[in-house]
Scaffold this motif. Structure first.
Motif, PDB file in Angstrom:
ATOM      1  N   THR A 396      28.046  34.354  -1.804  1.00 55.84           N
ATOM      2  CA  THR A 396      29.268  33.657  -2.175  1.00 55.84           C
ATOM      3  C   THR A 396      30.256  33.630  -1.016  1.00 55.84           C
ATOM      4  O   THR A 396      30.068  34.293   0.013  1.00 55.84           O
ATOM      5  CB  THR A 396      29.917  34.335  -3.393  1.00 55.84           C
ATOM      6  N   ARG A 398      33.101  34.950  -1.202  1.00 58.82           N
ATOM      7  CA  ARG A 398      33.684  36.298  -1.156  1.00 58.82           C
ATOM      8  C   ARG A 398      32.948  37.179  -0.156  1.00 58.82           C
ATOM      9  O   ARG A 398      33.551  37.977   0.563  1.00 58.82           O
ATOM     10  CB  ARG A 398      33.654  36.915  -2.552  1.00 58.82           C
ATOM     11  N   ASP A 399      31.611  37.022  -0.109  1.00 60.39           N
ATOM     12  CA  ASP A 399      30.834  37.794   0.863  1.00 60.39           C
ATOM     13  C   ASP A 399      31.210  37.418   2.296  1.00 60.39           C
ATOM     14  O   ASP A 399      31.279  38.273   3.187  1.00 60.39           O
ATOM     15  CB  ASP A 399      29.345  37.553   0.633  1.00 60.39           C
ATOM     16  N   ASN A 401      34.178  36.283   3.211  1.00 61.46           N
ATOM     17  CA  ASN A 401      35.506  36.858   3.447  1.00 61.46           C
ATOM     18  C   ASN A 401      35.415  38.349   3.789  1.00 61.46           C
ATOM     19  O   ASN A 401      36.104  38.826   4.704  1.00 61.46           O
ATOM     20  CB  ASN A 401      36.382  36.666   2.205  1.00 61.46           C
ATOM     21  N   ASN A 402      34.569  39.058   3.070  1.00 60.94           N
ATOM     22  CA  ASN A 402      34.389  40.482   3.379  1.00 60.94           C
ATOM     23  C   ASN A 402      33.784  40.677   4.763  1.00 60.94           C
ATOM     24  O   ASN A 402      34.135  41.624   5.488  1.00 60.94           O
ATOM     25  CB  ASN A 402      33.497  41.130   2.323  1.00 60.94           C
ATOM     26  N   PRO A 428      36.388  31.708  -3.953  1.00 62.17           N
ATOM     27  CA  PRO A 428      35.565  32.861  -3.523  1.00 62.17           C
ATOM     28  C   PRO A 428      34.325  33.099  -4.367  1.00 62.17           C
ATOM     29  O   PRO A 428      33.384  33.745  -3.909  1.00 62.17           O
ATOM     30  CB  PRO A 428      36.528  34.045  -3.629  1.00 62.17           C
ATOM     31  N   ASP A 429      34.284  32.574  -5.598  1.00 62.17           N
ATOM     32  CA  ASP A 429      33.140  32.831  -6.470  1.00 62.17           C
ATOM     33  C   ASP A 429      32.009  31.824  -6.297  1.00 62.17           C
ATOM     34  O   ASP A 429      30.907  32.041  -6.820  1.00 62.17           O
ATOM     35  CB  ASP A 429      33.592  32.826  -7.940  1.00 62.17           C
TER      36      ASP A 429
END
Length: 511
Positions: A396, A398-399, A401-402, A428-429
Motif C-alpha cells: 500500500t 502507507r508502506d 510512506n513508512n 494511504p490504504d
C-alpha cells in the motif's frame, strides 16, 4: 541571407531576433533592451566567452544561424560621442564634419553635399558593403543603425544608376560579305555534286567554268574528288566516334565493377564490425545486468538506493524553445484524427454492466500480478536526489510512506507524497496495483510545513549515492516481466505423444 539570433537575458529568458546581413549588433542589443526594460549602454553581447564588437554587422561576424549570445554587464558604461564623418564624392573629394549618432544620413548629405544631391537620380551612401539607396531610405537610416556611436568613419556618396546585366550571353555576329561569297561558291558545287554526281558531272563542270571568271581567286573544283573527300571524312568521324564510345564503355564497366566490389567489401566489413560490436555490447550489458547488485550500494530495506537526477535531462528540459510547445497544423490534424477514432470505438463497442466491468478490471489486475512481481518506486526530493525502492503490487501507499520516513533525517515532521502531472494526493490504504503504479512509478516529496534549510535524507545516504546509470539498470531488472515455466512437465508430454501414437495404429495391427 537572414538569420535568427537567440539572446540570453540576465533574468533567464531567451529572445529570438530576426536579423538581416546589414543589421548591427548594437541594433540587436537595443531592441532586446527595449523589450525587457534594460539600459543598452550597460551591457555587452558575448559569444563563446568572446565579447562581440557592437559596431560590426551580422555579415562579417562569422556567427551561425540560430546562435545563442549572452547579454553580460559591461565593465564601463558605454559613452556616446560625436562621430567625425568623411563623405567621399565621385570626383575623389572628401568633406569632413562631426555629427551626433542619431542624425540621419539625409541631413548629413544636405549639410556636406547639398549641390550634388540635387543632380543625382538615385543618391546612395555606401559603408562597409551596406548600401542605402534613395532619399526615403536615407531619411530612415541613422548613423547609430550603421553601428557608428563614436570615432571616425568614411562614407562614400555616389549616384546608383541601373547598370546593364553582367552575365549576358554571347551573340553571333553577321559574317562579312567576302566570307559570304566564299561560302556560296563552295556550297553550290558540293550540293550539285551530291545530287547529280551519277550522270551530270560534265554539266556541273561547264557551270563551274561559267561561274569561275566572275571571281578571279576561285579555282574550278572537281565534283567527284570533292564527293569522295566528303565521304572519307564522314567515315573517319564515324570510326573515331565508335572507338571513343567503346573505350568509354569498357572503362566505365571496369570502373563500375571495381566500385561495386569495393562497396561490397566495405559494406561487408562494416556489417561484420557492427555485428561484433553489438555482440560485445550485449554481452557486456548482460554481464553488468547480472552483477548490478554488486555495483550498487544499498541504503536500507526494500533494496533502497539513492542517486542524483542526471544533469543532461535537466539541461534538455530547460533549453527547450518556446516553439517546441506550439502545435503545427499536421499535429493538430493527427490529434483530431485520433479523437475521431476514439469516438468511433466508443460508439461501436457494446455497453457493459458494472459487474462485467469489474470482472474485466479484475482480469487486467490479475494479468499484471502474474506478469510483474515487483514495483519500482522512485521518490524525488526538492534537492534533486531520488530515493528508489522495490515493492510488490499488493503493498500500500502507507508502506511507501513508512519506507520514506525511515530514511528521513527529521522523522517527526509531517510530509506528503504526490504524483504529477495534475498533482494528486494519495490515499494511504490503496495498493500500488489499484493505484495503477505497476510496474513503476515516479513520486514527489514535500514538507507540509516550511523547510528550515536542513537536508531531507540522512547524512549517510548522501555519502552512499550510486550512479544514475546503475540505478536505471537495477530498476529495469526488477520491473521486467517474469517468464514463467510451462506447467506441463516433460513426462506428461512424453505420455501424450505415446498415447497419440498408439491411437493412430489400426485395430487389425494390434495383438
Amino acid at each position: 541571407m537572414s538569420k535568427d539570433i537567440i539572446i540570453l537575458i540576465p533574468n533567464g529568458r531567451r529572445i529570438k531576433i530576426h536579423c538581416t546581413p546589414d543589421t548591427s549588433f548594437l541594433q540587436v542589443l537595443e531592441d532586446v533592451c527595449e523589450k525587457q526594460g534594460y539600459e543598452a549602454s550597460e551591457y555587452n553581447l558575448k559569444h563563446h566567452n568572446n565579447i562581440v564588437d557592437l559596431t560590426s554587422t551580422i555579415r562579417f561576424c562569422n556567427i551561425p544561424n540560430k546562435a545563442t549570445l549572452e547579454m553580460v554587464e559591461a565593465d564601463k558604461k558605454r559613452v556616446e560621442a560625436n562621430v567625425t564623418v568623411g563623405l567621399l564624392l565621385d570626383d575623389g573629394e572628401r568633406r569632413t564634419a562631426e555629427f551626433a549618432p542619431n542624425t540621419n544620413l539625409f541631413d548629413l548629405v544636405m549639410s556636406l553635399a547639398s549641390n550634388e544631391l540635387t543632380t543625382m537620380k538615385n543618391p546612395t551612401i555606401m559603408y562597409m558593403r551596406q548600401e542605402v539607396i534613395g532619399i526615403s531610405a536615407l531619411k530612415e537610416k541613422s548613423l547609430r543603425q550603421l553601428g557608428l556611436i563614436a570615432g571616425r568613419a568614411v562614407l562614400r556618396f555616389l549616384d546608383k544608376t541601373e547598370t546593364s546585366q553582367a552575365n549576358v550571353s554571347s551573340v553571333y555576329r553577321a559574317k562579312p560579305e567576302k566570307a559570304k561569297r566564299e561560302d556560296v561558291t563552295t556550297e553550290e558545287p558540293m550540293i550539285k555534286n551530291i545530287q547529280e554526281h551519277s550522270g551530270t558531272s560534265r554539266e556541273s563542270q561547264q557551270l563551274n567554268e561559267h561561274k569561275a571568271p566572275k571571281d578571279k581567286d576561285i579555282k574550278p573544283i572537281d565534283p567527284v574528288k570533292l564527293y569522295k573527300s566528303i565521304k572519307m571524312q564522314q567515315q573517319q568521324k564515324i570510326i573515331t566516334k565508335n572507338d571513343n564510345k567503346s573505350d568509354k564503355n569498357s572503362s566505365e564497366k571496369i570502373a563500375d565493377t571495381v566500385s561495386r566490389e569495393s562497396v561490397k567489401a566495405t559494406s561487408s566489413k562494416r556489417n561484420v564490425e557492427t555485428k561484433a560490436q553489438k555482440k560485445i555490447e550485449t554481452q557486456e550489458e548482460l554481464e553488468r545486468r547480472l552483477k548490478i547488485e554488486e555495483e550498487v550500494t544499498f541504503v536500507g530495506s526494500q533494496k533502497a538506493i539513492a542517486f542524483m537526477q542526471p544533469e543532461e535531462t535537466r539541461d534538455e528540459l530547460s533549453d527547450l524553445p518556446d516553439d517546441f510547445y506550439e502545435l503545427s497544423i499536421e499535429e493538430v490534424r493527427k490529434i483530431y484524427h485520433e479523437l475521431q477514432q476514439k469516438r468511433i470505438e466508443f460508439e461501436n463497442t457494446p455497453l457493459l454492466t458494472s459487474t462485467k466491468r469489474e470482472e474485466l478490471e479484475k482480469q487486467v489486475s490479475q494479468q499484471k500480478i502474474n506478469t510483474y512481481k515487483h514495483v519500482v518506486v522512485r521518490i524525488q526530493f526538492p534537492d534533486n536526489i531520488i530515493l528508489q525502492g522495490v515493492f510488490t503490487p499488493t503493498d500500500t501507499i502507507r508502506d511507501v510512506n513508512n519506507f520514506v520516513k525511515l530514511h528521513l533525517q527529521n522523522q517527526d515532521k509531517e510530509f506528503q507524497i504526490f504524483t504529477t502531472p495534475l498533482k494528486e494526493s494519495l490515499d494511504p490504504d490503496t495498493t500500488l496495483l489499484d493505484a495503477k503504479y505497476v510496474p513503476c512509478v515516479h513520486m514527489h516529496f514535500r514538507w507540509l510545513e516550511e523547510n528550515s534549510g536542513q537536508p531531507y535524507l540522512k547524512d549517510d545516504i548522501y555519502l552512499k549515492q550510486t550512479s544514475s546509470d546503475a540505478a536505471s539498470i537495477l530498476a529495469s531488472k526488477y520491473r521486467a516481466p517474469t517468464r514463467r515455466k510451462l506447467e506441463d512437465t516433460p513426462s506428461c508430454s512424453n505420455n501424450k505423444t505415446s498415447t497419440s501414437k498408439e491411437s493412430k495404429l489400426p485395430k487389425w495391427f494390434k495383438k
